[in-house]
Design a protein around this motif. Structure first.
Motif, PDB file in Angstrom:
ATOM      1  N   THR A  69       0.837  -1.202   0.000  1.00  0.00           N
ATOM      2  CA  THR A  69       0.000   0.000   0.000  1.00  0.00           C
ATOM      3  C   THR A  69       0.869   1.248   0.000  1.00  0.00           C
ATOM      4  N   ARG A  70       1.921   1.251   0.813  1.00  0.00           N
ATOM      5  CA  ARG A  70       2.843   2.394   0.818  1.00  0.00           C
ATOM      6  C   ARG A  70       3.521   2.552  -0.534  1.00  0.00           C
ATOM      7  N   GLU A  71       3.921   1.428  -1.119  1.00  0.00           N
ATOM      8  CA  GLU A  71       4.605   1.469  -2.414  1.00  0.00           C
ATOM      9  C   GLU A  71       3.693   1.963  -3.535  1.00  0.00           C
ATOM     10  N   ASN A  72       2.409   1.641  -3.432  1.00  0.00           N
ATOM     11  CA  ASN A  72       1.448   1.975  -4.485  1.00  0.00           C
ATOM     12  C   ASN A  72       0.585   3.191  -4.150  1.00  0.00           C
ATOM     13  N   ALA A  73       0.923   3.898  -3.075  1.00  0.00           N
ATOM     14  CA  ALA A  73       0.073   4.999  -2.611  1.00  0.00           C
ATOM     15  C   ALA A  73      -0.158   6.051  -3.686  1.00  0.00           C
ATOM     16  N   GLU A  74       0.895   6.461  -4.379  1.00  0.00           N
ATOM     17  CA  GLU A  74       0.725   7.504  -5.388  1.00  0.00           C
ATOM     18  C   GLU A  74      -0.031   6.979  -6.609  1.00  0.00           C
ATOM     19  N   ILE A  75       0.237   5.747  -7.003  1.00  0.00           N
ATOM     20  CA  ILE A  75      -0.481   5.167  -8.146  1.00  0.00           C
ATOM     21  C   ILE A  75      -1.969   5.092  -7.836  1.00  0.00           C
ATOM     22  N   LEU A  76      -2.305   4.566  -6.659  1.00  0.00           N
ATOM     23  CA  LEU A  76      -3.716   4.454  -6.272  1.00  0.00           C
ATOM     24  C   LEU A  76      -4.369   5.824  -6.170  1.00  0.00           C
ATOM     25  N   ALA A  77      -3.634   6.792  -5.626  1.00  0.00           N
ATOM     26  CA  ALA A  77      -4.171   8.147  -5.486  1.00  0.00           C
ATOM     27  C   ALA A  77      -4.471   8.751  -6.855  1.00  0.00           C
ATOM     28  N   ARG A  78      -3.524   8.637  -7.769  1.00  0.00           N
ATOM     29  CA  ARG A  78      -3.716   9.207  -9.105  1.00  0.00           C
ATOM     30  C   ARG A  78      -4.819   8.473  -9.873  1.00  0.00           C
ATOM     31  N   MET A  79      -4.897   7.159  -9.692  1.00  0.00           N
ATOM     32  CA  MET A  79      -5.969   6.404 -10.344  1.00  0.00           C
ATOM     33  C   MET A  79      -7.340   6.866  -9.849  1.00  0.00           C
ATOM     34  N   GLY A  80      -7.444   7.056  -8.529  1.00  0.00           N
ATOM     35  CA  GLY A  80      -8.722   7.476  -7.956  1.00  0.00           C
ATOM     36  C   GLY A  80      -9.173   8.826  -8.473  1.00  0.00           C
ATOM     37  N   VAL A  81      -8.248   9.784  -8.532  1.00  0.00           N
ATOM     38  CA  VAL A  81      -8.596  11.123  -9.017  1.00  0.00           C
ATOM     39  C   VAL A  81      -8.910  11.084 -10.508  1.00  0.00           C
ATOM     40  N   GLU A  82      -8.102  10.347 -11.286  1.00  0.00           N
ATOM     41  CA  GLU A  82      -8.317  10.289 -12.733  1.00  0.00           C
ATOM     42  C   GLU A  82      -9.644   9.626 -13.076  1.00  0.00           C
ATOM     43  N   GLU A  83      -9.967   8.559 -12.351  1.00  0.00           N
ATOM     44  CA  GLU A  83     -11.181   7.811 -12.685  1.00  0.00           C
ATOM     45  C   GLU A  83     -12.450   8.505 -12.224  1.00  0.00           C
ATOM     46  N   THR A  84     -12.430   9.079 -11.018  1.00  0.00           N
ATOM     47  CA  THR A  84     -13.653   9.658 -10.454  1.00  0.00           C
ATOM     48  C   THR A  84     -13.745  11.163 -10.640  1.00  0.00           C
ATOM     49  N   GLY A  85     -12.590  11.831 -10.835  1.00  0.00           N
ATOM     50  CA  GLY A  85     -12.581  13.285 -10.919  1.00  0.00           C
ATOM     51  C   GLY A  85     -12.723  13.958  -9.568  1.00  0.00           C
ATOM     52  N   MET A  86     -12.674  13.175  -8.489  1.00  0.00           N
ATOM     53  CA  MET A  86     -12.904  13.714  -7.151  1.00  0.00           C
ATOM     54  C   MET A  86     -11.624  13.717  -6.323  1.00  0.00           C
ATOM     55  N   GLY A  87     -11.529  14.683  -5.413  1.00  0.00           N
ATOM     56  CA  GLY A  87     -10.416  14.740  -4.486  1.00  0.00           C
ATOM     57  C   GLY A  87      -9.150  15.273  -5.123  1.00  0.00           C
ATOM     58  N   ASN A  88      -8.040  15.144  -4.397  1.00  0.00           N
ATOM     59  CA  ASN A  88      -6.752  15.574  -4.949  1.00  0.00           C
ATOM     60  C   ASN A  88      -5.664  14.586  -4.573  1.00  0.00           C
ATOM     61  N   VAL A  89      -4.671  14.480  -5.423  1.00  0.00           N
ATOM     62  CA  VAL A  89      -3.659  13.426  -5.314  1.00  0.00           C
ATOM     63  C   VAL A  89      -2.856  13.493  -4.006  1.00  0.00           C
ATOM     64  N   PRO A  90      -2.296  14.658  -3.613  1.00  0.00           N
ATOM     65  CA  PRO A  90      -1.490  14.668  -2.379  1.00  0.00           C
ATOM     66  C   PRO A  90      -2.245  14.171  -1.149  1.00  0.00           C
TER      67      PRO A  90
END
Length: 463
Positions: A69-90
């Motif tokens: 999860t720590r290793e993939n935190a940024e990938i998951l964050a960017r995927m979530g924002v890109e797919e849903t359009g909600m929230g922010n990556v940092p």
């Protein structure tokens, strides 16, 4: 853009494209099935294996989940924002780090013992078996990872029916969880789902005889459906958390804490400050600090009306506005502001639609109160009996106590941003399933277990 940021973005694009291509070939992703019944059967087989595992073996899997999860935190964050359009990556990166570090594991599974002249009695926490879980698009991967850690620690496996608006992010997280299990010597299918979750797959899951416990994290409709399923339900529903400010508060700090909490991940967390109730004598000072130091924009009456007509529809919230930044929301009504503007504020009565409704966007209505008693009354009304979360800024212990008793929520944050309740800048564990509706409150591994009594009469007491 840095080289590392570009690399992560390239990975996200590759993953999203891969998931799109594999939607017709479910076997390509670990734990993902075309049919919900097949998914449940796979989880059932895996649970028999998990049930026989020692606590140390379960903890090894959980430790690897935390690492990945720590290793993939940024990938998951960017995927979530890109797919849903909600929230922010940092902020989503921070949430994944929080889940990895502060979600309880097997240490939450404990034994109670009584030893006396009549023998030995133990209360053990045992698994339900296969748990059904419904997850939201607001915190898609965070909820899935958090649920799986807790459910696995209790000896369960889990079947997810994720929100369709975040399906790619959810499936990536589920695949990652199964990879973590296999790498640590555990079974595949500790967490499973289907490629195309629908209302029908949800119905199959919630009515399946092998699913005896359902954990639903989402809106009131989802929770109500689960509680009507005939199965035991853990319902993490809506909230409309008010932040009360009295005349004894550190007003400057309160302004910063409230705006920081309200704007975290663009107000997507259900615990976030949704409105402010302040005693009349401090409103001007509070708004002054919000405007001059905290990146707030004071909307005019005309702009507030435009916002109301934009973010609310006859059917409820405009989904295109949920989780958007203050700057993006203002652009929707033709207002251009600097990049440092992160929150929209205005003053209104408690009945105003942008105050009374849970918006999940950084729009913060401020309600004046005559005195503390009036503030409590207004805050309790605004919380709407959800018993979810509330916040207060005060140095008066008696006032804090009176407010806490009156509002009676699962979470009460005092003199801090709302996210302190999840262990981010505050003590305690993290969870993304807060079951205020059904009374469990902040869920953890022990929540997903049955209490079993084991009695040995006239024996094993050696005092």
């Amino acid at each position: 853009m840095s080289v590392n940021e570009q690399m992560v973005q390239d990975v996200v694009k590759e993953v999203m494209a891969k998931l799109q291509l594999q939607s017709a070939a479910p076997a390509a992703q670990k734990g993902i099935f075309a049919d919900m019944k097949d998914a449940i059967e796979a989880a059932k087989k895996a649970q028999k294996y998990v049930h026989r595992m020692s606590m140390d073996q379960r903890e090894q899997i959980i430790s690897n989940i935390r690492k990945k999860t720590r290793e993939n935190a940024e990938i998951l964050a960017r995927m979530g924002v890109e797919e849903t359009g909600m929230g922010n990556v940092p902020h989503k990166i921070l949430k994944h780090q929080l889940v990895a570090e502060k979600t309880p594991g097997t240490e939450d599974i404990t034994t109670t013992a009584w030893s006396g002249d009549k023998g030995l009695t133990l209360i053990e926490m045992g698994p339900f078996g296969v748990i059904g879980a419904i997850t939201p698009c607001t915190n898609p991967s965070e909820t899935i990872i958090c649920n799986t850690i807790g459910m696995l620690a209790g000896g369960n496996t889990v079947v997810f029916n994720p929100h369709p608006a975040a399906i790619k992010t959810s499936l990536y997280a589920i695949n990652m969880l199964n990879e973590a299990s296999l790498e640590a010597g555990g079974p595949e299918n500790i967490a499973v789902s289907v490629f195309k979750p629908t209302m029908e797959t949800s119905k199959i899951m919630t009515s399946h005889p092998d699913i005896q416990l359902i954990a639903a994290t989402g809106g009131p409709g989802v929770v109500t459906a689960v509680l009507s399923s005939g199965r035991r339900g853990i319902g993490a529903g809506a909230g409309n958390p008010p932040a009360l400010v009295d005349e004894t508060a550190d007003i400057r700090k309160a302004a910063g804490d409230i705006v920081n909490g309200c704007t975290f991940d663009n107000n997507l967390p259900c615990i976030a400050e949704k409105e402010v109730v302040a005693v009349d004598s401090v409103v001007s000072e509070l708004m002054h600090y919000m405007l001059t130091e905290q990146g707030c924009y004071l909307a005019s009456d005309e702009e507030v009306e435009k916002l109301k007509n934009t973010v609310l529809t006859p059917k409820g919230l405009n989904r295109k506005c949920v989780g958007r930044s203050a700057k993006a929301l203002l652009e929707m009504i033709g207002v251009t502001v600097p990049d440092n503007i992160r929150c929209i504020i205005f003053e209104g009565e408690k009945e105003h639609p942008l105050i009374a409704e849970e918006l999940m966007m950084p729009i913060l209505g401020i309600v004046r109160a005559k005195d503390f008693d009036d503030a409590v009354e207004k805050a309790v009304w605004l919380e709407h009996g959800n018993r979810h979360s509330a916040h207060i800024h005060s140095k008066n212990i008696d006032n804090i106590t009176r407010y806490a008793k009156a509002i009676d929520t699962a979470i009460l944050v005092k003199n801090a941003p709302s996210y302190a309740a999840l262990g981010f800048g505050g003590e305690g564990f993290c969870t993304f399933t807060i079951a205020s509706r059904t009374g469990e409150g902040l869920t953890s591994a022990s929540t997903f277990t049955k209490r079993r009594r084991c009695v040995m009469s006239e024996s094993l007491c050696i005092r």
